[in-house]
Scaffold this motif. Structure first.
Motif, PDB file in Angstrom:
ATOM      1  N   GLY A 263     130.951 -36.909  15.430  1.00 22.02           N
ATOM      2  CA  GLY A 263     130.345 -38.223  15.660  1.00 22.02           C
ATOM      3  C   GLY A 263     131.389 -39.311  15.785  1.00 22.02           C
TER       4      GLY A 263
ATOM      5  N   THR B 122     131.931 -42.061  13.931  1.00 25.27           N
ATOM      6  CA  THR B 122     132.600 -42.555  12.716  1.00 25.27           C
ATOM      7  C   THR B 122     133.696 -41.582  12.285  1.00 25.27           C
ATOM      8  OG1 THR B 122     130.398 -43.342  12.109  1.00 25.27           O
ATOM      9  CG2 THR B 122     132.142 -43.627  10.477  1.00 25.27           C
TER      10      THR B 122
ATOM     11  N   ASP C 239     123.000 -39.845   9.936  1.00 23.62           N
ATOM     12  CA  ASP C 239     122.050 -40.691  10.674  1.00 23.62           C
ATOM     13  C   ASP C 239     121.170 -41.502   9.730  1.00 23.62           C
ATOM     14  OD1 ASP C 239     122.989 -39.562  13.112  1.00 23.62           O
ATOM     15  OD2 ASP C 239     121.855 -37.767  12.612  1.00 23.62           O
TER      16      ASP C 239
ATOM     17  N   GLY D  20     122.667 -34.657  12.475  1.00 24.27           N
ATOM     18  CA  GLY D  20     122.407 -33.777  13.609  1.00 24.27           C
ATOM     19  C   GLY D  20     122.134 -34.465  14.925  1.00 24.27           C
TER      20      GLY D  20
ATOM     21  N   GLY E 270     124.233 -35.410  16.827  1.00 24.22           N
ATOM     22  CA  GLY E 270     125.202 -34.794  17.743  1.00 24.22           C
ATOM     23  C   GLY E 270     124.993 -33.307  17.944  1.00 24.22           C
ATOM     24  N   ALA E 271     123.879 -32.775  17.397  1.00 23.08           N
ATOM     25  CA  ALA E 271     123.496 -31.365  17.570  1.00 23.08           C
ATOM     26  C   ALA E 271     124.473 -30.386  16.921  1.00 23.08           C
ATOM     27  CB  ALA E 271     123.295 -31.024  19.051  1.00 23.08           C
TER      28      ALA E 271
ATOM     29  N   LEU F 174     124.588 -29.865  13.557  1.00 21.34           N
ATOM     30  CA  LEU F 174     124.155 -29.805  12.153  1.00 21.34           C
ATOM     31  C   LEU F 174     124.413 -28.470  11.469  1.00 21.34           C
ATOM     32  CD1 LEU F 174     120.691 -28.637  11.952  1.00 21.34           C
ATOM     33  CD2 LEU F 174     121.041 -30.035  13.933  1.00 21.34           C
TER      34      LEU F 174
HETATM   35  O1  LIG Z   1     125.321 -35.563  12.374  1.00 23.73           O
HETATM   36  C1  LIG Z   1     126.088 -35.920  13.222  1.00 23.73           C
HETATM   37  C2  LIG Z   1     126.410 -35.098  14.401  1.00 23.73           C
HETATM   38  O2  LIG Z   1     125.674 -33.907  14.436  1.00 23.73           O
HETATM   39  C3  LIG Z   1     126.810 -37.222  13.089  1.00 23.73           C
HETATM   40  O3  LIG Z   1     127.664 -37.148  11.997  1.00 23.73           O
HETATM   41  C4  LIG Z   1     125.822 -38.339  12.890  1.00 23.73           C
HETATM   42  O4  LIG Z   1     124.953 -38.356  14.010  1.00 23.73           O
HETATM   43  C5  LIG Z   1     126.512 -39.697  12.763  1.00 23.73           C
HETATM   44  O5  LIG Z   1     127.209 -39.997  13.937  1.00 23.73           O
HETATM   45  P1  LIG Z   1     127.884 -41.407  14.186  1.00 23.73           P
HETATM   46  O6  LIG Z   1     128.996 -41.536  13.194  1.00 23.73           O
HETATM   47  O7  LIG Z   1     128.343 -41.370  15.612  1.00 23.73           O
HETATM   48  O8  LIG Z   1     126.815 -42.460  13.972  1.00 23.73           O
END
Ligand SMILES: O=C(CO)[C@H](O)[C@H](O)COP(=O)(O)O
Length: 229
Positions: free
Chosen positions: A29, A31, A88, A99, A101-102, A104
Motif C-alpha cells: 500500500g 503508506t 483500511d 486488503g 490492495g488484494a 490480504l
Molecule cells: O491492506 C492493504 C493492501 O492489501 C493496505 O495495507 C491497505 O489497503 C492500506 O493501504 P494504504 O496505505 O495505501 O491506504
C-alpha cells in the motif's frame, strides 16, 4: 498536515522500532511504500545493518528491490521480528480491515507470525466499529465465487466480485484467486466473524485482522499518536 504528510509521518515514526539484525515484514500500500523508502535511506546511510525484508506482495518486493532493501522469502527465515503495514479501518480495540490492495492473504500469513506487528494509518482510517466505511475483502477460489456471493447473503452483506481497473474481468490475486468485497452492516465481534468467514468452503482468507496488531501509529493533524494493545 494533509493525508500524504500524515502517511509520511507514521512511516518515519515506525523506523524507531527497527534495529540492526532484524527481519521485517514489508506490507503493501501507499503508506508502507513510504516506510520502505525511509527504511532504505537509513540502510544506505549505514544507520541500519543486516536488515532483511519479507515482502507481502509484488508491490512490496519491487519497491524493496528498487530501493535496495535486501529481500528474502518467508521460508528463508526462522522468524519475523517486526512487520509494518497499512490498514483500511482500525477499530478502538486495534482490530483491522485490510486488503484494498488484494494482498490480504500474504499480509496475514506474515503479520500473524511477526514478533511485533505495527500498523500505519492516517486518522481517516479510525472507525467506531469494523465495516463502518469499508467492505471486508475476501479472497476466494475462482470456481466458488458465485456460490460464496450467494452464501454471504446470510450475513446481510452487500457483496460484489472485485473487477479490474486496467484489466477486463475480475481482479486476480497473486495467488490466482478472486476477491469478493463484502459490506456487512456492522461487525460486532471481529474475531468471531473472521473465523466464521474462513469456514465457508472456497474462502482462502478474509481481510478481518482481529487481535493481531500490537501497535497502531496514527497520523493526525496534531502529529503521530500511538495506540497500543
Ligand atoms: O491492506 C492493504 C493492501 O492489501 C493496505 O495495507 C491497505 O489497503 C492500506 O493501504 P494504504 O496505505 O495505501 O491506504
Amino acid at each position: 498536515m494533509n493525508v500524504e504528510d500524515m502517511k509520511k509521518a507514521v512511516a518515519k515514526e515506525a523506523l524507531r522500532y527497527i534495529e540492526d539484525d532484524m527481519v521485517i515484514g514489508l506490507g503493501t500500500g501507499s503508506t508502507t511504500a513510504y516506510f520502505i523508502q525511509f527504511l532504505s535511506e537509513k540502510i544506505q546511510k549505514g544507520e541500519l545493518e543486516e536488515i532483511y525484508g519479507v515482502p507481502t506482495s509484488y508491490q512490496a518486493k519491487i519497491l524493496a528491490m528498487e530501493y535496495g532493501v535486501p529481500v528474502v522469502s518467508l521460508d528463508q527465515v526462522d522468524a519475523i521480528d517486526v512487520a509494518v503495514d497499512g490498514a483500511d479501518e482500525v477499530d478502538p480495540n486495534l482490530n483491522l480491515i485490510k486488503g484494498r490492495g488484494a494482498a490480504l492473504t500474504m499480509e496475514k500469513i506474515i503479520e500473524y507470525r511477526a514478533g511485533t506487528f505495527i500498523v500505519l494509518v492516517d486518522e481517516t482510517k479510525l472507525v467506531d466499529y469494523l465495516c463502518q466505511k469499508m467492505p471486508v475483502p475476501i479472497e476466494v477460489i475462482p470456481a466458488a465465487w458465485k456460490a460464496i456471493l450467494e452464501e454471504l447473503s446470510i450475513f446481510n452483506a452487500e457483496a460484489e466480485l472485485r473487477m479490474g481497473k486496467k484489466k477486463d474481468g475480475p481482479v486476480v490475486t497473486e495467488n490466482g484467486n478472486f476477491i469478493i468485497d463484502a459490506k456487512f452492516q456492522r461487525i460486532e465481534d471481529p474475531l468471531d466473524m473472521e473465523i466464521e468467514l474462513n469456514t465457508i468452503p472456497g474462502v482462502v482468507e478474509n481481510g478481518i485482522f482481529a487481535d493481531i496488531a500490537d501497535i497502531v501509529l496514527v497520523g493526525t493533524k496534531e502529529g503521530v499518536k500511538k495506540m497500543e494493545r
